[in-house]
Enzyme design. Sequence first.
Site, PDB file in Angstrom:
ATOM      1  N   ARG A  88     -20.565  66.195  36.008  1.00  0.00           N
ATOM      2  CA  ARG A  88     -21.082  66.605  34.691  1.00  0.00           C
ATOM      3  C   ARG A  88     -21.850  65.478  33.989  1.00  0.00           C
ATOM      4  O   ARG A  88     -21.367  64.361  33.880  1.00  0.00           O
ATOM      5  CB  ARG A  88     -19.956  67.043  33.769  1.00  0.00           C
ATOM      6  CG  ARG A  88     -20.534  67.363  32.384  1.00  0.00           C
ATOM      7  CD  ARG A  88     -19.565  67.937  31.443  1.00  0.00           C
ATOM      8  NE  ARG A  88     -18.425  67.077  31.231  1.00  0.00           N
ATOM      9  CZ  ARG A  88     -17.399  67.438  30.478  1.00  0.00           C
ATOM     10  NH1 ARG A  88     -17.388  68.622  29.921  1.00  0.00           N
ATOM     11  NH2 ARG A  88     -16.380  66.625  30.301  1.00  0.00           N
ATOM     12  N   ARG A 112     -19.792  61.128  30.343  1.00  0.00           N
ATOM     13  CA  ARG A 112     -18.784  60.807  29.334  1.00  0.00           C
ATOM     14  C   ARG A 112     -17.786  59.793  29.878  1.00  0.00           C
ATOM     15  O   ARG A 112     -17.375  59.896  31.029  1.00  0.00           O
ATOM     16  CB  ARG A 112     -18.039  62.090  28.923  1.00  0.00           C
ATOM     17  CG  ARG A 112     -18.780  62.911  27.920  1.00  0.00           C
ATOM     18  CD  ARG A 112     -18.220  64.297  27.683  1.00  0.00           C
ATOM     19  NE  ARG A 112     -16.783  64.418  27.566  1.00  0.00           N
ATOM     20  CZ  ARG A 112     -16.151  65.562  27.280  1.00  0.00           C
ATOM     21  NH1 ARG A 112     -16.875  66.667  27.056  1.00  0.00           N
ATOM     22  NH2 ARG A 112     -14.840  65.616  27.211  1.00  0.00           N
ATOM     23  N   ARG A 167      -6.175  64.091  30.692  1.00  0.00           N
ATOM     24  CA  ARG A 167      -6.582  65.234  29.852  1.00  0.00           C
ATOM     25  C   ARG A 167      -5.970  66.533  30.380  1.00  0.00           C
ATOM     26  O   ARG A 167      -5.543  67.395  29.599  1.00  0.00           O
ATOM     27  CB  ARG A 167      -8.112  65.338  29.812  1.00  0.00           C
ATOM     28  CG  ARG A 167      -8.746  64.295  28.900  1.00  0.00           C
ATOM     29  CD  ARG A 167     -10.201  64.032  29.254  1.00  0.00           C
ATOM     30  NE  ARG A 167     -11.040  65.197  29.157  1.00  0.00           N
ATOM     31  CZ  ARG A 167     -12.197  65.339  29.827  1.00  0.00           C
ATOM     32  NH1 ARG A 167     -12.618  64.405  30.642  1.00  0.00           N
ATOM     33  NH2 ARG A 167     -12.905  66.430  29.670  1.00  0.00           N
ATOM     34  N   LYS A 194     -15.976  75.731  28.570  1.00  0.00           N
ATOM     35  CA  LYS A 194     -15.979  76.149  27.154  1.00  0.00           C
ATOM     36  C   LYS A 194     -17.350  75.874  26.522  1.00  0.00           C
ATOM     37  O   LYS A 194     -17.935  76.744  25.884  1.00  0.00           O
ATOM     38  CB  LYS A 194     -14.881  75.404  26.363  1.00  0.00           C
ATOM     39  CG  LYS A 194     -13.470  75.610  26.914  1.00  0.00           C
ATOM     40  CD  LYS A 194     -12.412  74.915  26.078  1.00  0.00           C
ATOM     41  CE  LYS A 194     -12.469  73.400  26.094  1.00  0.00           C
ATOM     42  NZ  LYS A 194     -12.208  72.786  27.423  1.00  0.00           N
ATOM     43  N   ARG A 200      -5.633  72.878  19.528  1.00  0.00           N
ATOM     44  CA  ARG A 200      -5.223  72.268  20.790  1.00  0.00           C
ATOM     45  C   ARG A 200      -3.740  71.923  20.837  1.00  0.00           C
ATOM     46  O   ARG A 200      -3.272  71.365  21.811  1.00  0.00           O
ATOM     47  CB  ARG A 200      -6.010  70.976  20.941  1.00  0.00           C
ATOM     48  CG  ARG A 200      -6.757  70.846  22.234  1.00  0.00           C
ATOM     49  CD  ARG A 200      -7.652  69.631  22.079  1.00  0.00           C
ATOM     50  NE  ARG A 200      -8.146  69.180  23.312  1.00  0.00           N
ATOM     51  CZ  ARG A 200      -9.416  69.331  23.702  1.00  0.00           C
ATOM     52  NH1 ARG A 200     -10.282  69.944  22.956  1.00  0.00           N
ATOM     53  NH2 ARG A 200      -9.788  68.838  24.842  1.00  0.00           N
TER      54      ARG A 200
END
Length: 218
Positions: free
Chosen positions: A131, A164, A175, A17, A92
């Site tokens: 990431r 993160r 998640r 996203k 969400r």
Amino acid sequence: MTKGLRLVLFGPPGAGKGTQAQLLRERLNLTHISSGDLFRHHLGLGTPLGLRAKEYMNRGDLVPDEVTIDIILEKVMSIPSDGGFILDGFPRNPNQADVLDKKLAADSRDLDVVVHLKVSESELLNRLGGRYICRDCQSPHSIGEGEDTTDKKCDRCGAGLYQRDDDAPAAVMKRIEVYNEETTPLLGFYQQRGVLVEIPGDHSVDRVNKLIMTALNS
Ligand code: AP5
Ligand code: MG
């Protein structure tokens, strides 16, 4: 003057996203509003909002609606009425979608399109494991396993990169579970409204971007 596109980028953690939002924002001149980036910005500043959001984010849970909805809607409604936007990570859950829907309808600026990036779970885990995020502009970067990260800098602004906390394996699994349970019911909601577009997101960044652009142009 033609009005800007009002777009939601929808998909599980690691679907791309943020990556696609950056490309679309530049190409289509849209304002990018990412709820996760906003919370991380507040966390970096140590504000009460950031500290409150952190406890939920690090567990992989949604931040409560009473914290999330007002701050995002304020951003959306501050955009001029003919200005386009990309919502990334919001809405969400059904309540967020309902409140957004009513607020936009009251101002005659309904969503034009909801782009669902469909990515397999194995690919999500692979992407999130590698990431790194820019400390300043929050751009996501992919770093291969075993690659030295010490001197890596952001491609866009040159600031340092970090991982993160919620990309730790336990938080990632949580998640994905929260996405499947609380967020995927929105697909039916947007399909009924005729604004949902499905994009296979397992391809390269460029390929996914081309698929989105083709869908937006048709
Ligand atoms: P948020 O920041 O929104 O995280 P997320 O939805 O879990 O999604 P990610 O940012 O992890 O993934 P992405 O889809 O942006 O992928 P990216 O482009 O980075 O939310 C974090 C937390 O904040 C939530 O868990 C919650 O606690 C809270 N929160 C946020 N919004 C909320 C809301 N509305 N309500 C309540 N709580 C909320 O890409 C991932 C990696 O893959 C990158 O390394 C990238 O380089 C790479 N990549 C991207 N595309 C490709 C490709 N096509 N091929 C190969 N690699 C790719
Ligand atoms: Mg993101």
